[in-house]
Design a protein around this motif. Structure first.
Motif, PDB file in Angstrom:
ATOM      1  N   ARG A  64       0.803  -1.163  -0.030  1.00 58.19           N
ATOM      2  CA  ARG A  64      -0.040  -0.054   0.017  1.00 58.19           C
ATOM      3  C   ARG A  64       0.738   1.202   0.093  1.00 58.19           C
ATOM      4  NH1 ARG A  64      -5.416  -0.710   3.018  1.00 58.19           N
ATOM      5  NH2 ARG A  64      -5.619   1.311   2.364  1.00 58.19           N
ATOM      6  N   LYS A  65       0.329   2.357  -0.730  1.00 56.28           N
ATOM      7  CA  LYS A  65       0.931   3.629  -0.589  1.00 56.28           C
ATOM      8  C   LYS A  65       0.421   4.533   0.309  1.00 56.28           C
ATOM      9  CE  LYS A  65       3.794   2.906  -4.655  1.00 56.28           C
ATOM     10  NZ  LYS A  65       5.061   2.784  -4.336  1.00 56.28           N
ATOM     11  N   ASP A  66      -0.834   4.416   0.719  1.00 54.18           N
ATOM     12  CA  ASP A  66      -1.465   5.333   1.412  1.00 54.18           C
ATOM     13  C   ASP A  66      -1.384   5.209   2.807  1.00 54.18           C
ATOM     14  OD1 ASP A  66      -2.892   2.876   1.556  1.00 54.18           O
ATOM     15  OD2 ASP A  66      -4.906   3.853   1.481  1.00 54.18           O
ATOM     16  N   SER A  67      -0.868   4.004   3.419  1.00 56.26           N
ATOM     17  CA  SER A  67      -0.533   3.886   4.828  1.00 56.26           C
ATOM     18  C   SER A  67       0.472   2.684   5.166  1.00 56.26           C
ATOM     19  CB  SER A  67      -1.884   3.764   5.638  1.00 56.26           C
ATOM     20  OG  SER A  67      -1.742   3.270   6.988  1.00 56.26           O
ATOM     21  N   VAL A  68       1.039   2.584   6.263  1.00 54.62           N
ATOM     22  CA  VAL A  68       1.849   1.674   6.571  1.00 54.62           C
ATOM     23  C   VAL A  68       1.153   0.911   7.779  1.00 54.62           C
ATOM     24  CG1 VAL A  68       4.103   2.584   5.956  1.00 54.62           C
ATOM     25  CG2 VAL A  68       3.186   2.978   8.093  1.00 54.62           C
ATOM     26  N   THR A  69       0.250   1.337   8.119  1.00 53.67           N
ATOM     27  CA  THR A  69      -0.650   0.599   9.148  1.00 53.67           C
ATOM     28  C   THR A  69      -2.192   0.603   8.729  1.00 53.67           C
ATOM     29  OG1 THR A  69      -0.981   2.355  10.623  1.00 53.67           O
ATOM     30  CG2 THR A  69       0.914   1.180  10.942  1.00 53.67           C
ATOM     31  N   ALA A  70      -2.924  -0.342   9.159  1.00 51.77           N
ATOM     32  CA  ALA A  70      -4.380  -0.421   9.011  1.00 51.77           C
ATOM     33  C   ALA A  70      -4.807   0.104  10.398  1.00 51.77           C
ATOM     34  CB  ALA A  70      -4.670  -1.666   8.693  1.00 51.77           C
TER      35      ALA A  70
END
Length: 64
Positions: free
Chosen positions: A12-18
């Protein structure tokens, strides 16, 4: 197979965590007003046209 090859980055490019709570906060609910749903789409950088296209595709897929 003889065709071209290149490495494609994954992830993912939008976040490193959920974040479950944040994800649910940004999803429109069935009982939400139209203006509220439009605001959520605009907040995500999507237009009203984008929203109509996405809803139209969903309705089309559901009706098949």
């Amino acid at each position: 197979m003889g065709g071209p090859y290149w490495d494609v980055p994954v992830g993912r490019k939008d976040s490193v965590t959920a974040n479950f709570d944040l994800a649910n906060t940004n999803l429109p609910t069935p009982d939400e007003s139209l203006l509220s749903i439009i605001a959520k789409f605009l907040y995500q950088g999507l237009s009203v046209t984008d929203m109509v296209a996405l809803v139209g595709v969903l309705v089309f897929l559901i009706m098949q």
